[in-house]
Design a protein around this motif. Structure first.
Motif, mmCIF file in Angstrom:
data_model
loop_
_atom_site.group_PDB
_atom_site.id
_atom_site.type_symbol
_atom_site.label_atom_id
_atom_site.label_comp_id
_atom_site.label_asym_id
_atom_site.label_seq_id
_atom_site.Cartn_x
_atom_site.Cartn_y
_atom_site.Cartn_z
ATOM 1 N N THR A 171 41.325 -8.687 -11.848
ATOM 2 C CA THR A 171 41.384 -7.172 -11.970
ATOM 3 C C THR A 171 41.662 -6.725 -13.569
ATOM 4 O OG1 THR A 171 43.565 -6.882 -11.228
ATOM 5 C CG2 THR A 171 41.570 -6.980 -9.575
ATOM 6 N N LEU A 224 44.620 -12.826 -8.443
ATOM 7 C CA LEU A 224 44.225 -11.423 -7.981
ATOM 8 C C LEU A 224 44.290 -10.490 -9.159
ATOM 9 C CD1 LEU A 224 42.568 -9.919 -5.860
ATOM 10 C CD2 LEU A 224 44.859 -9.176 -4.883
ATOM 11 N N GLU A 225 45.680 -10.716 -9.869
ATOM 12 C CA GLU A 225 45.921 -9.650 -10.787
ATOM 13 C C GLU A 225 45.042 -10.215 -12.307
ATOM 14 O OE1 GLU A 225 47.412 -6.496 -12.931
ATOM 15 O OE2 GLU A 225 47.700 -7.058 -10.768
ATOM 16 N N SER A 245 31.094 -6.093 -5.727
ATOM 17 C CA SER A 245 31.772 -6.186 -6.449
ATOM 18 C C SER A 245 32.654 -5.062 -7.239
ATOM 19 C CB SER A 245 31.583 -7.250 -7.436
ATOM 20 O OG SER A 245 32.354 -7.890 -8.549
ATOM 21 N N SER A 254 36.302 -3.807 -7.767
ATOM 22 C CA SER A 254 36.840 -3.436 -8.902
ATOM 23 C C SER A 254 37.300 -1.947 -9.004
ATOM 24 C CB SER A 254 35.799 -3.710 -9.974
ATOM 25 O OG SER A 254 36.448 -3.780 -11.185
ATOM 26 N N ASP A 255 36.615 -1.206 -8.558
ATOM 27 C CA ASP A 255 37.012 0.444 -8.647
ATOM 28 C C ASP A 255 38.016 0.706 -7.609
ATOM 29 O OD1 ASP A 255 35.220 0.515 -10.884
ATOM 30 O OD2 ASP A 255 33.495 1.371 -9.450
ATOM 31 N N LEU A 263 36.504 -11.084 -11.269
ATOM 32 C CA LEU A 263 36.940 -10.515 -9.928
ATOM 33 C C LEU A 263 36.414 -11.480 -8.890
ATOM 34 C CD1 LEU A 263 38.574 -8.568 -8.231
ATOM 35 C CD2 LEU A 263 36.568 -7.125 -8.122
ATOM 36 N N ARG A 294 41.145 0.540 -6.925
ATOM 37 C CA ARG A 294 42.441 -0.188 -7.118
ATOM 38 C C ARG A 294 43.304 -0.004 -5.911
ATOM 39 N NH1 ARG A 294 44.136 -3.724 -10.860
ATOM 40 N NH2 ARG A 294 46.336 -4.100 -10.167
ATOM 41 N N VAL A 321 42.965 -3.401 -4.042
ATOM 42 C CA VAL A 321 43.790 -4.548 -4.498
ATOM 43 C C VAL A 321 45.303 -4.359 -4.538
ATOM 44 C CG1 VAL A 321 44.112 -5.487 -6.937
ATOM 45 C CG2 VAL A 321 41.796 -5.114 -6.175
#
Length: 306
Positions: free
Chosen positions: A45, A41-42, A139, A143-144, A51, A146, A149
């Motif tokens: 991103t 996951l890290e 997606s 991604s935006d 992603l 955070r 995540v």
């Protein structure tokens, strides 16, 4: 591969080791999956990360973790099992939107490729463009976002800290995992029976989930009976793939109906006919494979672990 890398890979292997204490093994396997999920996951991103691929791998790790705690349910106790299962389920769902949107695009592409001789150029292009745009939006949103995540990463870190305190018996052999394995197998047999009686989308999706659990359980318990567990894992995996494709097609059909305005005249009916044809074949194959996977009685299969 460097020695340290080989050692790390071996420590993360999704299976118990021959002669390994069951409690120690379950904890080791859990830590390995948690570390793997966090790293994927890290990486996904990052500036050049994939992603979609990272989300897919992370969600697979959560499914393996849920299967692991199901195998160890009786040893863990109901309270710990329910807590961990719920946490892993919810964390996976937080990442689901981006992956689900991408799967619909791939399912439509695969269907088009399978029946390309019956389709004209650009068939279903409007629907594909709409689905691809939604997948890209989902997606980008993840991604935006955070916070989502970071929240999942926090879940992974907290779970890793809890693993050491899982109430697993000391000096336990594989037999401590027998009840969990037998339960997984029984649930799969019940799901197969329901699917044979009424092979609708819901019953087949339940069979898919139970087949995945059995696949992962057989992976973890492979040292109990290496050849038989390897064969069982392979067959359960194949079954889960077949019913998985059936479910994806059912989701695609619903998506097409909701987005019928993106389709040219006659395309919705054509798409539904192709989906129905493919699903009939998949369902026949799934029920045949299911009978092979679940041919034994649970008590007979559990003897492999005992």
């Amino acid at each position: 591969m460097a020695r340290s890398s080989k050692q790390a890979e071996r420590a993360r292997a999704y299976r118990l080791r021959r002669g390994e204490d069951a409690g120690d093994g379950v904890r080791r396997v859990a830590r390995g999956q948690l570390d793997l999920a966090g790293e994927r996951l890290e990486a996904g991103t990052g500036t050049r990360g994939d992603l979609d691929g990272a989300v897919h791998e992370t969600r697979k790790a959560f499914k393996r973790l849920r299967a692991l705690v199901r195998v160890g349910r009786d040893a863990l106790g109901d309270e710990a099992y329910r807590r961990e299962n719920t946490i892993f389920r919810d964390a996976g769902r937080r990442l689901s939107s981006a992956r689900d949107a991408a799967v619909m695009v791939q399912t439509l592409d695969d269907l088009g490729a399978r029946y390309r001789d019956e389709l004209g150029d650009g068939a279903f292009a409007g629907l594909r463009d709409a689905l691809a745009s939604e997948a890209e939006t989902a997606s980008k949103a993840l991604s935006d976002d955070r916070a989502t995540v970071d929240g999942v990463q926090g879940t992974l870190e907290a779970a890793r800290r809890r693993v050491g305190g899982w109430p697993l018996p000391e000096d336990g052999g594989l037999a401590t995992l027998e009840p969990g394995f037998a339960r997984i197998y029984r649930r799969g047999r019940r799901a197969l029976k329901a699917a044979r009686k009424d092979p609708d989308t819901e019953s087949l999706h339940e069979l898919r989930k139970r087949a995945k659990d059995l696949w992962h359980a057989a992976q973890v318990l492979r040292p109990a009976a290496p050849k038989r567990m390897k064969q069982l894992a392979r067959r359960a995996h194949a079954l889960s793939d077949v019913v998985g494709e059936d479910h994806d097609l059912a989701v695609l059909r619903a998506a097409a109906r909701e987005r019928h305005a993106t389709l040219a005249p006659g395309e919705l009916a054509l798409l539904e006919r192709l989906i129905a044809r493919r699903r009939r074949r998949l369902q026949r194959k799934a029920l045949t494979q299911g009978r092979r996977v679940y041919a034994r009685k649970p008590a007979q299969l559990a003897k492999l672990v005992r």
